[in-house]
Write an enzyme that holds these catalytic residues in place. Structure first.
Site, PDB file in Angstrom:
ATOM      1  CE  LYS A   1      -1.794   2.848   2.641  1.00  0.00           C
ATOM      2  NZ  LYS A   1      -1.584   4.101   1.910  1.00  0.00           N
TER       3      LYS A   1
ATOM      4  CD  GLU B   1       9.635  11.956  12.534  1.00  0.00           C
ATOM      5  OE1 GLU B   1       8.504  11.456  12.605  1.00  0.00           O
ATOM      6  OE2 GLU B   1      10.626  11.347  12.080  1.00  0.00           O
TER       7      GLU B   1
ATOM      8  CB  CYS C   1      12.738   7.888   9.368  1.00  0.00           C
ATOM      9  SG  CYS C   1      13.740   6.854   8.291  1.00  0.00           S
TER      10      CYS C   1
ATOM     11  CD  GLU D   1      12.608   3.183   9.019  1.00  0.00           C
ATOM     12  OE1 GLU D   1      12.590   4.090   9.890  1.00  0.00           O
ATOM     13  OE2 GLU D   1      12.682   3.389   7.814  1.00  0.00           O
TER      14      GLU D   1
HETATM   15  P1  NAI Z   1       1.700   8.195   8.296  1.00  0.00           P
HETATM   16  O1  NAI Z   1       2.512   7.343   9.189  1.00  0.00           O
HETATM   17  O2  NAI Z   1       0.300   8.489   8.714  1.00  0.00           O
HETATM   18  O3  NAI Z   1       1.659   7.535   6.830  1.00  0.00           O
HETATM   19  C1  NAI Z   1       2.551   6.536   6.389  1.00  0.00           C
HETATM   20  C2  NAI Z   1       1.775   5.418   5.700  1.00  0.00           C
HETATM   21  O4  NAI Z   1       0.857   4.847   6.631  1.00  0.00           O
HETATM   22  C3  NAI Z   1       0.927   5.889   4.513  1.00  0.00           C
HETATM   23  O5  NAI Z   1       0.922   4.878   3.535  1.00  0.00           O
HETATM   24  C4  NAI Z   1      -0.451   6.025   5.130  1.00  0.00           C
HETATM   25  O6  NAI Z   1      -1.479   5.897   4.193  1.00  0.00           O
HETATM   26  C5  NAI Z   1      -0.460   4.856   6.085  1.00  0.00           C
HETATM   27  N1  NAI Z   1      -1.412   4.980   7.191  1.00  0.00           N
HETATM   28  C6  NAI Z   1      -1.875   6.108   7.792  1.00  0.00           C
HETATM   29  N2  NAI Z   1      -2.749   5.802   8.759  1.00  0.00           N
HETATM   30  C7  NAI Z   1      -2.851   4.457   8.791  1.00  0.00           C
HETATM   31  C8  NAI Z   1      -3.588   3.528   9.588  1.00  0.00           C
HETATM   32  N3  NAI Z   1      -4.404   3.939  10.545  1.00  0.00           N
HETATM   33  N4  NAI Z   1      -3.432   2.204   9.358  1.00  0.00           N
HETATM   34  C9  NAI Z   1      -2.588   1.772   8.399  1.00  0.00           C
HETATM   35  N5  NAI Z   1      -1.878   2.593   7.610  1.00  0.00           N
HETATM   36  C10 NAI Z   1      -1.997   3.921   7.796  1.00  0.00           C
HETATM   37  O7  NAI Z   1       2.484   9.543   8.072  1.00  0.00           O
HETATM   38  P2  NAI Z   1       1.964  10.920   7.400  1.00  0.00           P
HETATM   39  O8  NAI Z   1       0.590  11.226   7.886  1.00  0.00           O
HETATM   40  O9  NAI Z   1       2.155  10.813   5.944  1.00  0.00           O
HETATM   41  O10 NAI Z   1       3.002  11.975   7.998  1.00  0.00           O
HETATM   42  C11 NAI Z   1       2.831  12.507   9.293  1.00  0.00           C
HETATM   43  C12 NAI Z   1       4.143  12.551  10.037  1.00  0.00           C
HETATM   44  O11 NAI Z   1       4.635  11.241  10.214  1.00  0.00           O
HETATM   45  C13 NAI Z   1       5.279  13.267   9.339  1.00  0.00           C
HETATM   46  O12 NAI Z   1       5.239  14.620   9.539  1.00  0.00           O
HETATM   47  C14 NAI Z   1       6.472  12.633   9.968  1.00  0.00           C
HETATM   48  O13 NAI Z   1       6.752  13.224  11.209  1.00  0.00           O
HETATM   49  C15 NAI Z   1       6.040  11.216  10.191  1.00  0.00           C
HETATM   50  N6  NAI Z   1       6.515  10.321   9.122  1.00  0.00           N
HETATM   51  C16 NAI Z   1       7.627   9.588   9.339  1.00  0.00           C
HETATM   52  C17 NAI Z   1       8.124   8.794   8.336  1.00  0.00           C
HETATM   53  C18 NAI Z   1       9.347   7.981   8.545  1.00  0.00           C
HETATM   54  O14 NAI Z   1       9.954   7.536   7.586  1.00  0.00           O
HETATM   55  N7  NAI Z   1       9.726   7.711   9.754  1.00  0.00           N
HETATM   56  C19 NAI Z   1       7.511   8.729   7.007  1.00  0.00           C
HETATM   57  C20 NAI Z   1       6.308   9.516   6.888  1.00  0.00           C
HETATM   58  C21 NAI Z   1       5.864  10.279   7.915  1.00  0.00           C
END
Ligand code: NAI
Ligand code: MG
Length: 510
Positions: free
Chosen positions: A203, A413, A312, A278
Site C-alpha cells: 500500500k 519530529e 526518518c 520503521e
Molecule cells: P503516516 O505514518 O500516517 O503515513 C505513512 C503510511 O501509513 C501511509 O501509507 C499512510 O497511508 C499509512 N497509514 C496512515 N494511517 C494508517 C492507519 N491507521 N493504518 C494503516 N496505515 C496507515 O504519516 P503521514 O501522515 O504521511 O506523515 C505525518 C508525520 O509522520 C510526518 O510529519 C512525519 O513526522 C512522520 N513520518 C515519518 C516517516 C518515517 O519515515 N519515519 C515517514 C512519513 C511520515
C-alpha cells in the site's frame, strides 16, 4: 494534494481538471488502476483520488482508491499465490526473477526516479542518486534467496532424537510505506519478501503512489506470477487500516509515523500477525570541537536538509560543543542559505518542496513554535513564496540556535528542513541528554578522537551511529530503531529473518 477525492466512476480516460504541465508519459494526468492478482483493476467502490506535484500543484494522475474490499481481493490473491504457484518456485528461480526485476528497474531508472521527483518533490539529483542503492538492494535480496538455511542442532539426546530447523516464509505480507522515498521504500519491502518466498500487498502512500505503481508494471514484466505482488493505493485510514487488521495477512511491514505505528500494532492484535516498524526519530548529531569542521559543516547540514528534512533518521538535534557552538552553527546556517531551493526537476535544485499542504502546515507550525519558545532562527524560518515558489510547499533550510532540550522543537519530529542546535559542555551530561528522547533511530558523532567515537557508539541508544558521516546506508548493513523508533531491522541478514519463520523438526532415531 492527494486529499481531493471523487466518487465518480473512473474511466480509462478520466481527464485532468487542470491541465498537467508535465509531459511525463506516466504522469500526464491520466487514470491509474491498481494491481491485484496480476491484473490492473478499478477500485471495487469505483472511487479514485488525485496525486499532484508539490512543486507546482499540477495534477499528475488520478489513481484508483483502494479500500477494505480491494484489500480483501488482494489478500485472497496473495494467499492463493502463496499456497499455489509461488510455493513451487525454487530459490534460484526466485533469484532469477529478482535479478530480472533489478535489470528492468535499472533500464527504467530515470523514469522511476523522475516519477518520485514529480510525485513527492525531491530533487532529481537526489532521486537519480539513489540508483546504486536501489539496484544494490534488489540484487542483495536476489543473493539471499539461495542463502536461506536452517541449522542442525546437536541436542542433548544424541542417538535418541535428531533435530534440525527449517526456515519458511511467513506468508502473506502487508507492506505499508510512506511518501518520502516511494521507489526505494517499495523495493525495501518487496525485495526481502520475495526473496523469502512470501507474497505481498503493497500500500503506497496516498501522497506519492506513482513510482510504486510503475514498479508494479515492471514486476509483471519480469514474470512474477499473478498475486505474488499486489499494489493497492489508497488512504491510510481505509486501505492501510484494512491491511493491518486483516486476518489473512501474516505480517505487516510498516514505515511511517510512530502514531500510525501504534495503531498498526493495535490493529494487528486480532490474529497476532507479525509486525515490523520503521518509525520516526529525533536523532542527535553531535559535533565535538576537535572534529574536522570542514567535513562536519556540510555533513551536519545535509543530515537534516536532504530531502527537505523528510527522512526518518535526519540528525535534527544538533549538539555542538560550547566552545565552537557560535562559529559552527553560523557556518551551518551559511551553508543552508546557499542551498538552491526550487522545483525538483531542475537539475540545479538541492532542496525541493515539502510533500503536501499538510506537511507545509505541520512544518510551518513548528517554525512558529520554535520562535515562540525563544529559539533564534539563524537561517530560514519562514515559508518561501517568491515567484513560482508560491505554487508549491517550499520551506528553506532553517537553523534554530539557542535551543533547550525541553523545547518542543527539540523533542518532536518536525519532518522538515529544520535543525535545532543545542550547546553542550561535558561528555557525561551529553550522553544523558542525547538519549533523552522517546526515539532512537539514527545518531551522528563528529570527532577526531577515536575513544570518544567508540564511547558514544556504545552509549547512544539508537539503531545506527554514524561517525564522521551521516545516513550512509548499504543493503548488507541492518537499519532500524530503538524505543519509539520501532522494531525489526531492514537491510542485512536480520531483514530476511523478518520474513521467515523457524520450524524445529525432531526425528526419533532410537
Ligand atoms: P503516516 O505514518 O500516517 O503515513 C505513512 C503510511 O501509513 C501511509 O501509507 C499512510 O497511508 C499509512 N497509514 C496512515 N494511517 C494508517 C492507519 N491507521 N493504518 C494503516 N496505515 C496507515 O504519516 P503521514 O501522515 O504521511 O506523515 C505525518 C508525520 O509522520 C510526518 O510529519 C512525519 O513526522 C512522520 N513520518 C515519518 C516517516 C518515517 O519515515 N519515519 C515517514 C512519513 C511520515
Ligand atoms: Mg497520514
Amino acid at each position: 494534494m492527494a486529499r481531493q477525492m471523487s466518487q465518480d466512476t473512473p474511466k480509462e480516460t478520466v481527464k485532468a481538471k487542470t491541465a498537467p504541465a508535465s509531459r511525463h508519459p506516466y504522469a500526464d494526468g491520466s487514470y491509474k488502476k491498481m494491481l491485484i492478482d496480476g491484473k490492473w483493476v478499478d477500485a471495487a467502490s469505483g472511487k479514485h483520488f488525485e496525486t499532484r506535484n508539490p512543486a507546482t500543484g499540477d495534477l499528475l494522475a488520478t489513481v484508483a482508491e483502494g479500500d477494505a474490499e480491494d484489500i480483501n481481493r488482494a489478500v485472497t490473491a496473495a494467499r492463493k499465490a502463496f499456497e499455489g504457484p509461488w510455493s513451487k518456485f525454487k530459490p534460484y528461480e526466485r533469484q532469477a526473477l529478482l535479478l530480472k526485476l533489478a535489470d528492468l528497474v535499472e533500464k527504467n531508472f530515470d523514469e522511476l526516479s523522475t516519477l518520485d521527483t514529480l510525485d513527492m518533490g525531491a530533487p532529481i539529483s537526489r532521486t537519480r542518486g539513489t540508483r546504486q542503492r536501489v539496484l544494490g538492494m534488489l540484487r542483495y535480496y536476489a543473493g539471499q534467496t539461495t542463502a536461506i538455511h536452517g541449522e542442525t542442532i546437536q541436542n542433548s539426546l544424541p542417538g535418541e532424537v535428531f533435530s534440525y530447523t527449517l526456515k519458511e516464509p511467513v506468508g502473506v505480507v502487508g507492506a505499508i510505506i510512506p511518501w518520502n522515498g516511494p521507489l526505494g521504500a517499495s523495493i525495501w519491502k518487496i525485495g526481502p519478501a520475495l526473496a523469502a518466498g512470501c507474497t505481498v500487498i503493497l500500500k503506497p502512500a496516498e501522497e506519492a503512489p506513482l513510482a510504486p505503481l510503475r514498479l508494479g508494471e515492471l514486476v509483471m514484466e519480469a514474470g512474477v506470477p499473478p498475486g505474488v505482488v499486489n499494489i493497492v493505493p489508497g488512504y491510510g485510514e481505509t486501505a492501510g487500516a484494512a491491511l493491518a487488521s486483516h486476518p489473512g495477512v501474516d505480517k505487516v511491514a510498516f514505515t511511517g509515523s510512530h502514531v500510525t505505528g501504534q495503531s498498526i500494532v493495535r490493529a494487528s492484535a486480532g490474529n497476532l500477525k507479525r509486525v515490523s516498524l520503521e518509525l520516526g526519530g529525533k536523532s542527535p548529531d553531535i559535533v565535538f570541537a576537535d572534529a574536522d569542521i570542514e567535513a562536519a559543516v556540510p555533513g551536519a547540514a545535509m543530515a537534516v536538509f536532504s530531502n527537505s528534512g523528510q527522512i526518518c533518521s535526519a540528525g535534527t538535534r544538533l549538539f555542538v560543543e560550547q566552545k565552537v557552538y557560535d562559529e559552527f552553527t553560523g557556518r551551518v546556517a551559511d551553508f543552508g542559505k546557499k542551498l538552491r531551493v526550487g522545483n525538483g526537476l531542475d537539475p540545479e535544485t538541492q532542496i525541493g518542496p515539502l510533500v503536501s499542504e499538510q506537511q507545509l502546515e505541520r512544518v510551518s507550525g513548528y517554525l512558529n513554535i520554535g520562535k515562540q519558545e525563544g529559539a533564534r532562527a539563524l537561517a530560514g524560518g519562514e515559508r518561501l513564496t517568491e515567484g513560482d515558489l508560491a505554487k508549491g510547499y517550499f520551506v528553506p533550510p532553517t537553523v534554530f540556535a539557542d535551543v533547550r532540550d525541553d523545547m518542543r522543537i527539540a523533542q518532536e519530529e518536525i519532518f522538515g528542513p529544520v535543525i535545532s542546535a543545542i550547546p553542550f559542555r561535558d561528555m557525561d551530561e551529553l550522553v544523558q541528554r542525547a538519549n533523552a528522547t522517546m526515539f532512537g533511530l539514527g545518531s551522528g558523532v563528529w570527532t577526531r578522537d577515536v575513544s570518544k567515537a567508540h564511547r558514544l557508539a556504545s552509549a547512544i541508544r539508537a539503531g545506527s551511529v554514524w561517525v564522521n558521516c551521516y545516513q550512509t546506508m548499504d543493503p548488507a548493513v541492518p537499519f532500524g530503531g530503538y524505543k519509539m523508533s520501532g522494531y525489526g531491522r531492514e537491510s542485512g541478514l536480520q531483514h530476511m529473518e523478518e520474513y521467515l519463520n523457524v520450524k524445529a523438526v525432531w526425528i526419533k532415531t532410537a
